[in-house]
Enzyme design. Structure first.
Site, mmCIF file in Angstrom:
data_model
loop_
_atom_site.group_PDB
_atom_site.id
_atom_site.type_symbol
_atom_site.label_atom_id
_atom_site.label_comp_id
_atom_site.label_asym_id
_atom_site.label_seq_id
_atom_site.Cartn_x
_atom_site.Cartn_y
_atom_site.Cartn_z
ATOM 1 N N ASP A 25 15.292 10.388 -10.668
ATOM 2 C CA ASP A 25 14.965 11.731 -10.189
ATOM 3 C C ASP A 25 16.224 12.604 -10.251
ATOM 4 O O ASP A 25 17.140 12.421 -9.459
ATOM 5 C CB ASP A 25 14.440 11.595 -8.739
ATOM 6 C CG ASP A 25 14.262 12.936 -8.048
ATOM 7 O OD1 ASP A 25 14.214 13.972 -8.752
ATOM 8 O OD2 ASP A 25 14.165 12.937 -6.804
ATOM 9 N N ASN A 27 16.298 15.975 -9.872
ATOM 10 C CA ASN A 27 16.289 17.231 -9.095
ATOM 11 C C ASN A 27 15.874 17.046 -7.636
ATOM 12 O O ASN A 27 15.419 17.983 -6.982
ATOM 13 C CB ASN A 27 15.398 18.283 -9.783
ATOM 14 C CG ASN A 27 13.937 17.818 -9.820
ATOM 15 O OD1 ASN A 27 13.646 16.675 -9.474
ATOM 16 N ND2 ASN A 27 13.039 18.700 -10.210
ATOM 17 N N ASP A 29 13.412 15.793 -5.933
ATOM 18 C CA ASP A 29 12.096 16.048 -5.328
ATOM 19 C C ASP A 29 11.355 14.737 -5.052
ATOM 20 O O ASP A 29 10.175 14.737 -4.702
ATOM 21 C CB ASP A 29 11.247 16.988 -6.212
ATOM 22 C CG ASP A 29 10.956 16.390 -7.590
ATOM 23 O OD1 ASP A 29 11.464 15.277 -7.886
ATOM 24 O OD2 ASP A 29 10.235 17.023 -8.382
ATOM 25 N N ASP A 33 11.934 12.231 -13.509
ATOM 26 C CA ASP A 33 11.663 13.335 -14.437
ATOM 27 C C ASP A 33 12.365 13.107 -15.776
ATOM 28 O O ASP A 33 13.120 12.150 -15.949
ATOM 29 C CB ASP A 33 12.096 14.668 -13.799
ATOM 30 C CG ASP A 33 13.458 14.566 -13.136
ATOM 31 O OD1 ASP A 33 14.415 14.183 -13.841
ATOM 32 O OD2 ASP A 33 13.569 14.818 -11.918
ATOM 33 N N ASP A 212 -3.395 4.627 -25.743
ATOM 34 C CA ASP A 212 -4.112 4.210 -24.541
ATOM 35 C C ASP A 212 -5.553 3.782 -24.858
ATOM 36 O O ASP A 212 -6.237 4.442 -25.652
ATOM 37 C CB ASP A 212 -4.136 5.410 -23.580
ATOM 38 C CG ASP A 212 -4.530 5.040 -22.181
ATOM 39 O OD1 ASP A 212 -3.772 4.320 -21.531
ATOM 40 O OD2 ASP A 212 -5.611 5.481 -21.738
ATOM 41 N N GLU A 277 -3.166 -0.153 -27.327
ATOM 42 C CA GLU A 277 -3.596 -0.891 -26.142
ATOM 43 C C GLU A 277 -5.060 -1.245 -26.384
ATOM 44 O O GLU A 277 -5.930 -0.387 -26.346
ATOM 45 C CB GLU A 277 -3.474 -0.040 -24.867
ATOM 46 C CG GLU A 277 -3.779 -0.872 -23.637
ATOM 47 C CD GLU A 277 -4.192 -0.083 -22.393
ATOM 48 O OE1 GLU A 277 -4.061 -0.630 -21.305
ATOM 49 O OE2 GLU A 277 -4.673 1.054 -22.521
#
Ligand code: GLC
Length: 552
Positions: A25, A27, A29, A33, A212, A277
């Protein structure tokens, strides 16, 4: 791109899977990211992985943590911006690595403008973009009566995958969860729209895609009922379950053809990795790789080993079966865990020695290894309550006591395997400086973290790094043939990898007893849990010992 014997780069590579929400992370929060991934690229590069696959970070209501996309060419704000995504691609390439995005082509989010339009009436321009059907017994309406649904198909998560839309007065089909409606690939406009998205990302430099639930893309054109089966639960080699054979909604011939078409669409941009997948027995999943010339996806996951047993015998047999189904020019994928299933250390009873042996196998066997973030330090699952889960699946099953799933060895709450990466012993394991992280950090982060293991010569992290280094140097491991060695002591798995006149041998002792093996060694490359020198003809492996050496 290819080596002398035409092995494509994606058959020689090594993959590290990043779950962006939990990696780093940048930033504060509490959510990982894209900038966070950029900041940690040197770590992955230093570990020695060549390709990263990142789970979806596109615009999404996050009802299935990004596997429900509402805009395929926009970035979810919590992960960053388009500039961040483009910079990430560039930074990966600057390090000589490759980057793979996650393409969720089968379904969108219910919030996608395509679906909203499609749902709005029976005659709008996108009315046929999703799979809409009338009830065969309209007088039963949307009530609980099973017979009111268009047919008896079940979703992959259990229960009917047909959901009623009052707006249209029809049912739409969702292979996974109700908020993930399946697109209709029999409509050529849908295909074109998806291929445009694929082209958009390829033209930005993405090196390929993890695809996916690729095996549900096509469904039976006539929507025939699935036959009855005695099988209660789906397994890796047979997705039938919930008392029906998945004859008409999975692994349809059109999906195998589509794999080839998709490959040719991507080929316009060069040699791209397409990793499917898919589920089913090996003869079935092999069909996604195309015909004998390898003109389909290029790679498919082999999920049977997500349920591996830690024994030489198990791995000997599975390697033999895989070799039989994926001979050259095909290449298998070795995967022991991912964002949907238990971490491998769970199946090893928390034993880091065993984890080292498993890593040695995964990184040296003939195949593309795919390692989930945190596996390199032995991160463990974190048991979490179902009713406060971020993951939607446990909410579906919260009326069933947890011990039932534990007994069946099923992962229901996927949050448990998605906790923040454990970087160091500081607050939030160094993942974030926020007060609260999106999922709790595992309490064991002071013992299990990257910083600590980087400083220890005999750590799991060090094993992964050392073996990857050898793999990058040795063509025999990257792309050589594989031969299982016979006549070894019980509980010892051995195989050789050969490329031209180079021969590398792997010996792995799955027992806690010392084992002695007679074999020609010309140079020992790496060993674990083995105090004696490995040279000449007598090799003594301690319990859970392993060795990689050059042989004549
Ligand atoms: C795949 C993903 C899983 C997701 C599902 C629906 O199985 O791995 O995380 O929930 O597809 O997109």
């Amino acid at each position: 791109m290819s080596s002398e014997n035409n092995t494509p780069w994606y058959h020689r590579t090594t993959i590290y899977q990043i779950y962006p929400r939990s990696f780093y992370d940048s930033n504060s929060d509490g959510i990982g990211d894209l900038q966070g991934i950029i900041q940690k690229l040197d770590y992955i590069h230093g570990l020695g992985f060549e390709t990263i696959w990142i789970s979806p970070f596109f615009a999404s209501p996050q009802a299935d943590t990004g596997y429900d996309i509402s805009n395929y060419t926009d970035i979810a704000p919590e992960y960053g911006t388009m500039d961040d995504a483009l910079r990430l691609i560039e930074e990966v390439h600057q390090r000589g690595m490759k980057i793979v995005f996650d393409m969720v082509m089968n379904h969108t989010s219910i919030e996608h403008p395509w679906f909203k339009e499609s749902q709005s009436s029976r005659n709008n321009p996108k009315s046929d973009w999703y799979i809409w059907r009338d009830s065969p017994h309209p007088f039963l309406g949307e009530g609980p009566g099973v017979r009111a649904k268009p047919n008896n198909w079940q979703s992959l998560t259990g229960g009917s995958g047909w959901h009623y839309s009052a707006e249209r007065g029809q049912y739409f089909w969702s292979s996974f969860l109700p908020f993930q409606p399946d697109l209709n690939y029999r409509n050529s406009e849908v295909k074109r729209a998806m291929f445009d998205i694929v082209h958009f990302w390829l033209s930005q430099g993405v090196d390929g895609f993890r695809l996916d639930i690729f095996n549900v893309i096509y469904k039976d054109a006539e929507f025939r009922d699935n036959p009855f089966s005695f099988k209660l639960l789906p397994t890796e080699d047979d997705p039938s379950g919930f008392f029906q054979e998945v004859k008409y909604n999975l692994n349809q011939p059109e999906s195998f053809e589509f794999a080839k078409e998709f490959r040719s669409v991507c080929d316009e941009f060069g040699d791209k990795i397409l990793l499917g997948e898919v589920s089913g027995d090996r003869s079935t999943i092999r069909k996604f790789l195309g015909d004998e010339v390898n003109n389909g996806l290029g790679l498919v996951f082999d999920f049977e080993m997500l349920n591996f047993q830690f024994s030489a015998d198990y791995f000997r047999k599975i390697i033999q079966r895989i070799e039989a189904h994926f001979p050259n020019p095909f290449m298998p994928v070795y995967v022991f865990s991912n964002h949907d299933r238990r971490r491998s250390i769970h199946k090893l009873g928390g034993d880091l020695h065993k984890a080292k042996l498993l890593a040695m196998l995964q990184l040296t066997v003939r195949g593309v290894p795919c390692m989930y973030y945190g596996e390199e330090i032995g991160m463990t699952d974190l048991p979490l309550p179902f009713n406060s889960a971020f993951d939607p699946i446990p909410h579906k099953f919260k009326f069933i006591p947890r011990f039932v799933f534990d007994f069946l060895g099923m992962t229901i709450n996927r949050d448990e395997v998605r906790t923040p990466m454990q970087w160091d012993g500081r607050k939030n394991a160094g993942f974030s400086s926020a007060e609260k992280t999106w999922l709790p950090v595992h309490g064991n982060y002071k013992e299990i973290n990257v910083e600590k293991e980087s400083g220890e010569d005999d750590s799991l992290l060090h094993t992964v790094q050392s073996v990857l280094k050898i793999r990058r140097q040795e063509k025999a491991i990257q792309e050589g043939s594989l031969q299982i060695l016979n006549g070894l002591p019980e509980d010892v798995l051995g195989y050789s990898r050969k490329f031209e006149d180079e021969k590398i041998v792997l010996l792995l002792n799955f027992s806690s007893q010392e084992k002695e093996i007679r074999m020609d060694v010309s140079e020992c490359l790496f060993k674990i849990s083995t105090k004696d020198e490995v040279k000449n003809q007598a090799i003594r492996l301690d319990g859970l010992g392993g060795v990689i050496f050059k042989s004549r």
